[in-house]
Write a protein that holds these residues in place. Structure first.
Motif, PDB file in Angstrom:
ATOM      1  N   UNK A 528      47.449  44.657  43.024  1.00 62.33           N
ATOM      2  CA  UNK A 528      46.154  44.542  42.339  1.00 62.33           C
ATOM      3  C   UNK A 528      45.566  45.921  42.059  1.00 62.33           C
ATOM      4  N   UNK A 529      45.692  46.840  42.991  1.00 64.90           N
ATOM      5  CA  UNK A 529      45.148  48.183  42.799  1.00 64.90           C
ATOM      6  C   UNK A 529      45.891  48.921  41.688  1.00 64.90           C
ATOM      7  N   UNK A 530      47.225  48.734  41.632  1.00 65.69           N
ATOM      8  CA  UNK A 530      47.988  49.409  40.586  1.00 65.69           C
ATOM      9  C   UNK A 530      47.619  48.865  39.202  1.00 65.69           C
ATOM     10  N   UNK A 566      42.959  36.785  42.801  1.00 67.50           N
ATOM     11  CA  UNK A 566      41.558  36.742  43.224  1.00 67.50           C
ATOM     12  C   UNK A 566      40.861  38.068  42.990  1.00 67.50           C
ATOM     13  N   UNK A 567      41.553  39.189  43.296  1.00 67.15           N
ATOM     14  CA  UNK A 567      40.972  40.521  43.078  1.00 67.15           C
ATOM     15  C   UNK A 567      40.812  40.796  41.581  1.00 67.15           C
ATOM     16  N   UNK A 568      41.846  40.462  40.794  1.00 70.59           N
ATOM     17  CA  UNK A 568      41.809  40.764  39.357  1.00 70.59           C
ATOM     18  C   UNK A 568      40.826  39.874  38.609  1.00 70.59           C
ATOM     19  N   UNK A 569      40.697  38.621  39.032  1.00 74.33           N
ATOM     20  CA  UNK A 569      39.772  37.712  38.343  1.00 74.33           C
ATOM     21  C   UNK A 569      38.339  38.243  38.450  1.00 74.33           C
ATOM     22  N   UNK A 572      37.637  40.260  35.538  1.00 74.28           N
ATOM     23  CA  UNK A 572      37.727  39.626  34.236  1.00 74.28           C
ATOM     24  C   UNK A 572      39.121  39.275  33.787  1.00 74.28           C
ATOM     25  N   UNK A 573      40.151  39.636  34.563  1.00 69.68           N
ATOM     26  CA  UNK A 573      41.538  39.358  34.170  1.00 69.68           C
ATOM     27  C   UNK A 573      41.791  37.861  34.259  1.00 69.68           C
ATOM     28  N   UNK A 574      42.448  37.333  33.189  1.00 69.95           N
ATOM     29  CA  UNK A 574      42.757  35.914  33.145  1.00 69.95           C
ATOM     30  C   UNK A 574      44.174  35.671  33.683  1.00 69.95           C
ATOM     31  N   UNK A 575      44.436  34.414  34.113  1.00 71.85           N
ATOM     32  CA  UNK A 575      45.753  34.031  34.622  1.00 71.85           C
ATOM     33  C   UNK A 575      46.262  32.837  33.841  1.00 71.85           C
ATOM     34  N   UNK A 593      45.142  26.712  42.441  1.00 72.04           N
ATOM     35  CA  UNK A 593      44.846  28.025  41.870  1.00 72.04           C
ATOM     36  C   UNK A 593      44.262  27.835  40.469  1.00 72.04           C
ATOM     37  N   UNK A 594      43.114  28.416  40.215  1.00 74.39           N
ATOM     38  CA  UNK A 594      42.389  28.188  38.959  1.00 74.39           C
ATOM     39  C   UNK A 594      42.964  29.068  37.845  1.00 74.39           C
TER      40      UNK A 594
END
Length: 690
Positions: A528-530, A566-569, A572-575, A593-594
């Protein structure tokens, strides 16, 4: 240890027996010595008594006159006068001493011998003219008696004439035995005393010996205990070494050989084939299907039971002298078999292994299905192959079997051989390609079915290798094997983000991109950090990025995927759930998972025009996804009829060759700027890798 236990038992009984035996020897010896000395001393005293009697009688006889005419009275009087001497003996010895002087039987001179045995002895002495003294010690009438019988001999003429005159018959002549002195000592009391002394000596010897034996036993026990400790330590050391050696060559759970031992045996078999001692050798690699789900749903005990059961079934297929079964780790097994009359082709081995796994395993009332994928390779099919090449060939066949589906086998053939060569070439060139930026993104437009405009792009990886183009389904598996897939994924993401930012700025419109993240990429920490660093570096807003996650990724890395998304959402990042509908548990993941988007796999689209059942199934999947309120993206749309159908059923976005093939960044920018989409090209500037 048994010998030491016997030794310890011997030390607990042996010394007691030895000491007791020694005490008995001491007591017996002491008793016999005292008794022998008693008998000897009493015999001497009796002899002295008779000698004193003879001396008195001789003296009395020399002084006799005509009034004293009975010789026997002389002797009796002599004995009576010796009473004081006898008393002194008795006081000194505490022994009763008696003396009598019987005559010869039939010619007794007033004294008659009552003991028939003594009387017979006197008669025998008289008849034989034997002057020998008789010494005897015996038990008699409850007493222990010491007896001495001295012959009474007519030693001078006066004595003879006196006796003959008394008897009124010429019975005796000079030198005849006229009777005997019988002297007896009652040794009973002294013998009891000696026995008491002997017992006391024995007890003292036993106690003394016991003390010595006890000290010796303690010393020996210390020695034995020390030896036991040394033996136990040595035994524990040897057992530990044996167990360590076992673990170094065997799997602890199943007891099968491990990878190292399997490789050593395989090297030996390959060498035997090379020298002509063996015709051919087959290697099979086995991977259990859905093993992770067994651990997740039934527990690790059930998983261990399944692994043990698989090992037992594989071992039942292979005779120890003809092959070997090993566990490489996890749910990976390997089988090595020499070719023989009943096994002449690798397909036969693969089929046997798959059939052996058909029946479910049982554990604590649970039924566990242990289906597997198998890759088999034969050394004879290899050109100058060694053990490493043979294992690699079996692994290639296993990978092909898993791609073809579950519960099946695949033998290494010419097609896989060519593919393996290609994979080897790709594996060698891939690190340099990543370093030099030869792996780049191409962009396939995603069309908004409502407006007909470009909704965004899916970034797909390509590799420009000399004059060839390598597709991701060929080099991504190689990247996964080499541990480079994360670098590839992040490199494609960085290129796609840079493209979206640059051409979004030129067109003054936000450019949405989506990119795939493979399963192994999620396994490393800090993903997630990268990704956030790339967004910060390129300036791409999080809401313009969609990460596509396949169901396989979720099954293998559920926890990591959940945490990363969870961190990226939050930024604003979509999945997007990619290839929706191809797995049995997709609905479960939708609930847990949403996802903002659902991508329907092209396998639902291919047969829409020909198969009514497929059309109904596709409609049902669309209805389900729309009902969940998700954005529906359909892949693989290639005809107008397919496009019309998916739009009619409610899909939001579509992509496929009907609209455009993947485009270079320049073509994608042009298309996004309003130019018409390029038609699908039949010819390429670069030849495609086959």
């Amino acid at each position: 240890m048994k010998g030491f236990e016997e030794t310890r038992a011997g030390f607990s009984f042996g010394p007691v027996f030895v000491v007791l035996l020694g005490a008995l020897v001491v007591a017996s010896g002491f008793f016999f010595i005292l008794t022998a000395e008693l008998i000897r001393s009493q015999a001497n005293d009796r002899t002295r008594l008779v000698e004193a009697t003879d001396a008195f009688t001789s003296t009395f006889a020399a002084e006799r006159n005509e009034h004293n005419v009975v010789p026997a009275s002389f002797r009796r009087r002599g004995i009576e006068n010796l009473a004081e001497f006898v008393e002194s003996i008795q006081e000194r010895q505490e022994i009763s001493v008696t003396m009598r002087m019987p005559g010869t039987p039939g010619l007794e001179l007033r004294t008659v011998e009552n003991d028939p045995r003594v009387r017979a002895a006197i008669k025998e002495i008289a008849d034989d003219g034997d002057y020998s003294v008789i010494e005897e010690s015996l038990f008699e009438n409850g007493r222990f008696v010491g007896r001495t019988i001295f012959p009474s001999v007519a030693s001078n003429p006066d004595c003879v004439s006196c006796h003959n005159k008394e008897l009124r018959s010429p019975e005796y002549k000079l030198g005849d035995v006229m009777g005997a002195y019988v002297v007896e000592s009652d040794l009973t009391s002294a013998t009891y005393n000696n026995l008491t002394y002997a017992v006391s000596a024995g007890v003292l010897a036993f106690l003394g010996g016991g003390l010595v034996a006890r000290r010796e036993r303690r010393r020996m026990n210390r020695v034995v205990t020390s030896l036991e400790g040394q033996v136990r330590a040595e035994r524990d050391k040897r057992e530990a070494e044996a167990f360590s050696n076992f673990l170094s060559s065997h799997d602890a759970l199943t007891g099968l050989s491990n990878r190292t031992m399997f490789r050593d045996r395989l090297d030996a078999e390959v060498e035997a084939c090379a020298s002509g001692k063996s015709e051919d050798v087959f290697v099979a690699l086995i991977d259990l299907d859905d093993f992770k789900s067994v651990n997740d749903t039934m527990g690790h005990d059930a998983g261990d039971a399944l692994l043990t059961g698989v090992g037992q079934r594989l071992s039942a297929l292979v005779h120890e002298e003809a092959g070997l079964v090993a566990r490489f780790g996890g749910d990976e097994f390997a089988v090595l078999v020499r070719m023989h009359a009943e096994l002449t082709h690798p397909d036969q081995l693969g089929e046997k292994i798959v059939q052996s796994m058909a029946a479910p395993h049982s554990h604590e009332g649970l039924s566990i299905q242990g289906r597997c994928s198998v890759g088999v390779a034969a050394l004879g099919e290899m050109t100058g192959g060694d053990a490493s090449a043979l294992l690699k060939a079996a692994d290639t066949a296993l990978y092909a079997a898993k791609r073809a589906g579950k519960g099946r086998y695949r033998s290494f053939d010419r097609e896989l051989k060519d593919n393996m060569w290609k994979r080897a070439a790709l594996s060698s060139a891939l690190p340099i390609a990543i370093e030099q930026g030869e792996i780049y993104p191409v962009f396939q437009p995603q069309i908004d079915l409502g407006s007909g405009e470009i909704h965004g792009f899916e970034a797909l990886a390509r590799w420009k290798w000399y004059d060839l183009v390598v597709c991701p389904d060929q080099f991504i598996p190689v990247a996964e094997e080499n541990g480079l897939v994360r670098q590839v994924d992040l490199q494609i993401l960085r290129g796609a983000a840079s493209f979206a930012v640059e051409f979004g700025r030129r067109s003054a419109r936000p450019v949405r991109i989506s990119t795939n993240v493979s399963a192994l990429t999620f396994k490393g920490a800090g993903l997630a950090e990268e990704i956030l660093d790339i967004l910060l570096e390129t300036g791409l807003p999080g809401d313009q990025l969609t990460l596509e996650v396949t169901e396989t990724v979720l099954m293998e890395n559920w926890g990591e995927v959940h945490d990363v998304l969870g961190v990226l959402r939050a930024k604003g990042v979509r999945a997007a759930l990619d290839d929706f509908g191809t797995g049995y548990s997709s609905l479960s993941y939708l609930r847990r998972l949403q996802f903002e988007e659902i991508k329907i796999d092209r396998s639902f689209v291919v047969d829409l025009e020909l198969d009514e059942q497929t059309r109904r199934l596709f409609a049902g999947v669309i209805d389900l996804a729309v009902g969940l309120g998700k954005t529906i993206v359909v892949e693989g749309v290639e005809t107008d009829e397919q496009a019309e159908f998916v739009m009619e059923k409610g899909a939001h976005v579509a992509q496929g060759f009907l609209y455009s093939e993947p485009l270079s960044p320049a073509d994608a920018a042009a298309a996004f700027s309003g130019s018409s989409l390029p038609s699908r090209r039949e010819d390429h500037d670069l030849r495609e890798w086959i």
